[in-house]
Design a protein around this motif. Structure first.
Motif, short mmCIF file in Angstrom:
data_model
loop_
_atom_site.label_atom_id
_atom_site.label_comp_id
_atom_site.label_asym_id
_atom_site.label_seq_id
_atom_site.Cartn_x
_atom_site.Cartn_y
_atom_site.Cartn_z
N SER A 191 0.82 -1.21 0.00
CA SER A 191 0.00 0.00 0.00
C SER A 191 0.85 1.27 0.00
O SER A 191 0.36 2.36 -0.29
N ILE A 199 -6.49 3.84 -11.50
CA ILE A 199 -6.65 4.94 -10.55
C ILE A 199 -6.78 6.24 -11.33
O ILE A 199 -6.09 6.44 -12.35
N LYS A 217 -10.98 2.08 -10.29
CA LYS A 217 -11.43 1.55 -9.01
C LYS A 217 -11.21 2.52 -7.85
O LYS A 217 -11.85 2.40 -6.81
N GLN A 218 -10.29 3.48 -8.04
CA GLN A 218 -9.99 4.44 -6.98
C GLN A 218 -9.80 5.83 -7.57
O GLN A 218 -9.26 5.97 -8.68
N ALA A 269 -12.66 9.31 3.18
CA ALA A 269 -12.81 8.15 2.30
C ALA A 269 -14.29 7.87 2.12
O ALA A 269 -15.05 7.85 3.10
N VAL A 312 -17.27 5.73 -0.80
CA VAL A 312 -17.47 4.86 -1.96
C VAL A 312 -18.63 5.42 -2.76
O VAL A 312 -19.69 5.75 -2.20
N ILE A 326 -16.60 2.54 -6.62
CA ILE A 326 -15.34 3.27 -6.77
C ILE A 326 -14.99 3.92 -5.44
O ILE A 326 -15.79 4.66 -4.86
N GLN A 327 -13.81 3.64 -4.94
CA GLN A 327 -13.32 4.24 -3.70
C GLN A 327 -12.79 5.64 -3.99
O GLN A 327 -12.04 5.84 -4.96
N PHE A 387 -10.76 8.93 -2.22
CA PHE A 387 -9.96 9.42 -1.11
C PHE A 387 -9.63 10.89 -1.32
O PHE A 387 -8.96 11.24 -2.29
N GLY A 414 -5.59 4.54 1.21
CA GLY A 414 -6.28 5.71 1.72
C GLY A 414 -5.88 6.12 3.12
O GLY A 414 -6.50 7.01 3.71
#
Length: 231
Positions: free
Chosen positions: A4, A159, A186-187, A198, A200, A205-206, A208, A220
């Motif tokens: 990460s 991303i 996805k982010q 944070a 969704v 889709i996340q 941050f 995140g």
């Protein structure tokens, strides 16, 4: 290495790069991505000299980076000028990252309203001769343009990094989430609004948000900020 931490995302420094520098020393990421609003008094490589060579440095521009010719030149004509991510997809540490710098500007396009100008050439053609000869004003250069936005939507990425926020924030734009969805993202990591959070959004889709001078990892998590750095 903690997976990460292989890419870190830096919120608007506004001249304070110390939290980012500290995070690079501590976590040794493969790359960092800066989310705009640098307020540069000298070229970008100068405040980042301590980490150049230690990690890849990538960036998008924020609205502050178009405020004056000096701020603009110190970013777009810096030694890191070729590391801009705006309107393209770049493989960074094995992850496809798309970039969208700038902001939505009412005089150009402010979703969900229709654009006032479809593209830059249409705007320039409508101006008086002295503007056409002098080039597009910096204020307009910081805008997100309708045609460029939709060209980006045809690409694929993992991303999306933006200066503007998607609809996850009360001051964000649903269009950013729609862009991410079209690209298969996805982010989303964004700056501009100076808030760590944070959420969704649609299509799982996340999102941050990264606060000013804060640094966030791929999960995140905030790994460095002004308070931790004594600023």
């Amino acid at each position: 290495m903690d997976v990460s931490k292989k890419i870190l995302f830096a919120g608007d420094p506004h001249g304070n790069f110390r939290p980012l520098i500290n995070a690079v020393h501590q976590h040794k990421p493969e790359a960092v991505v800066l989310l705009g609003d640098y307020d540069l008094e000298t070229p970008l490589e100068n405040p980042l000299q301590e980490i150049i060579g230690r990690t890849e440095i990538w960036w998008i521009a924020g609205n502050h980076d178009f405020e004056t010719p000096d701020k603009h030149r110190n970013l777009f004509h810096s030694a890191l000028a070729d590391k801009g991510l705006h309107l393209k997809v770049t493989d960074i540490a094995g992850i496809r990252i798309a970039g969208l710098g700038g902001i939505f500007l009412g005089r150009v396009w402010y979703p969900p309203q229709m654009p006032k100008w479809v593209n830059k050439q249409q705007y320039i053609n409508a101006q008086r001769m002295h503007i056409r000869m002098g080039g597009m004003p910096l204020k307009y250069q910081c805008a997100i343009w309708h045609d460029e936005f939709h060209a980006l939507a045809r690409l694929k990425a993992d991303i999306l990094v933006t200066h503007e926020a998607p609809g996850s924030h009360k001051h964000g734009f649903q269009a950013i989430g729609e862009l991410a969805s079209a690209m298969g993202v996805k982010q989303i990591f964004h700056g501009h609004l100076h808030e760590n959070y944070a959420k969704v959004i649609k299509h799982n889709i996340q999102v941050f948000g990264v606060a000013n001078a804060a640094v966030t990892d791929l999960a995140g998590n905030t790994v460095s900020d002004c308070r931790a750095s004594g600023y």
